[in-house]
Design an enzyme around this catalytic site. Structure first.
Site, short mmCIF file in Angstrom:
data_model
loop_
_atom_site.label_atom_id
_atom_site.label_comp_id
_atom_site.label_asym_id
_atom_site.label_seq_id
_atom_site.Cartn_x
_atom_site.Cartn_y
_atom_site.Cartn_z
CG ASN A 25 -2.31 0.57 0.88
OD1 ASN A 25 -2.38 1.64 0.29
ND2 ASN A 25 -3.37 -0.10 1.28
CG HIS B 29 23.51 4.10 11.41
ND1 HIS B 29 24.31 4.53 10.37
CD2 HIS B 29 22.24 4.21 10.96
CE1 HIS B 29 23.56 4.89 9.36
NE2 HIS B 29 22.29 4.70 9.69
#
Length: 200
Positions: free
Chosen positions: A83, A113
């Site tokens: 969607n 990270h």
């Protein structure tokens, strides 16, 4: 080992690498072109979508907007539906089975990270000034439903037929044919014949 090979293997790599920068810019260009096309231009949209995600099976439908880090590291089965407002950051391989249903705001994100700030900062390295990151692959089985605004993080595995509740964040492994929800997502219960809409 190239930075691309490091990235795909889950090792620390530089996202500023010239090859990765070129591939990333191409994915952004294709996504921008797709997002700008009117929905009635179905053939042109489909052609761009399959250039962005060349390893997608037949019947892929993605409502705008769509964003991807690379696109080429995502592998989808047939009849997948996304969607509005999909983000796929495929720094490591993303494997999606057949017939995925993904609600609006779905995010499938493999990059990670460093947790320590001093390791996360942009710094000087022999090949230039940049940060370092790494990624973990994602596996999503057949017939999975990701409800509205689900985030699937690097290292997650979702089994066949599983349903992930709206707003959930998937960090680990979700067994097949279970309903899971929450932050982080936890299994609520097994799905059974009692969940059939014809039992209501």
């Amino acid at each position: 080992m190239t930075e691309k090979e490091k990235m795909l293997s889950g090792a620390l790599y530089s996202p500023a690498d010239s090859e990765l920068a070129r591939l990333h810019k191409e994915a952004i260009r294709l996504a921008d072109a797709y997002n700008r096309l009117p929905s009635e231009q179905t053939e042109a949209r489909e052609e761009i979508l399959h250039r962005l995600f060349p390893h997608a099976g037949k019947g892929l439908v993605m409502e705008g907007t769509v964003h991807a880090d690379y696109g080429i590291n995502t592998y989808m089965g047939e009849e997948c539906f996304f969607n509005f407002d999909t983000v796929i950051l495929d720094c490591c391989p993303v494997h999606i089975g057949d017939r995925l249903m993904a609600g609006p705001g779905t995010q499938i994100v493999t990059p990670i990270h460093p947790l320590l700030a001093e390791e996360r900062r942009i710094q000087d390295y022999p090949d230039g000034r940049h940060d370092l990151e790494y990624a973990q692959p994602i596996e999503i089985g057949n017939d999975v439903w990701l409800a509205t605004r689900v985030t699937v993080c690097g290292g997650a595995k979702i089994g066949d037929g599983a349903v992930i509740g709206a707003g959930s964040v998937v960090l680990g492994e979700i067994p097949p044919y279970t309903f899971a929800a929450g932050v982080p997502a936890k299994v609520i219960r097994k799905l059974t014949k009692k969940d059939s809409v014809y039992q209501k």
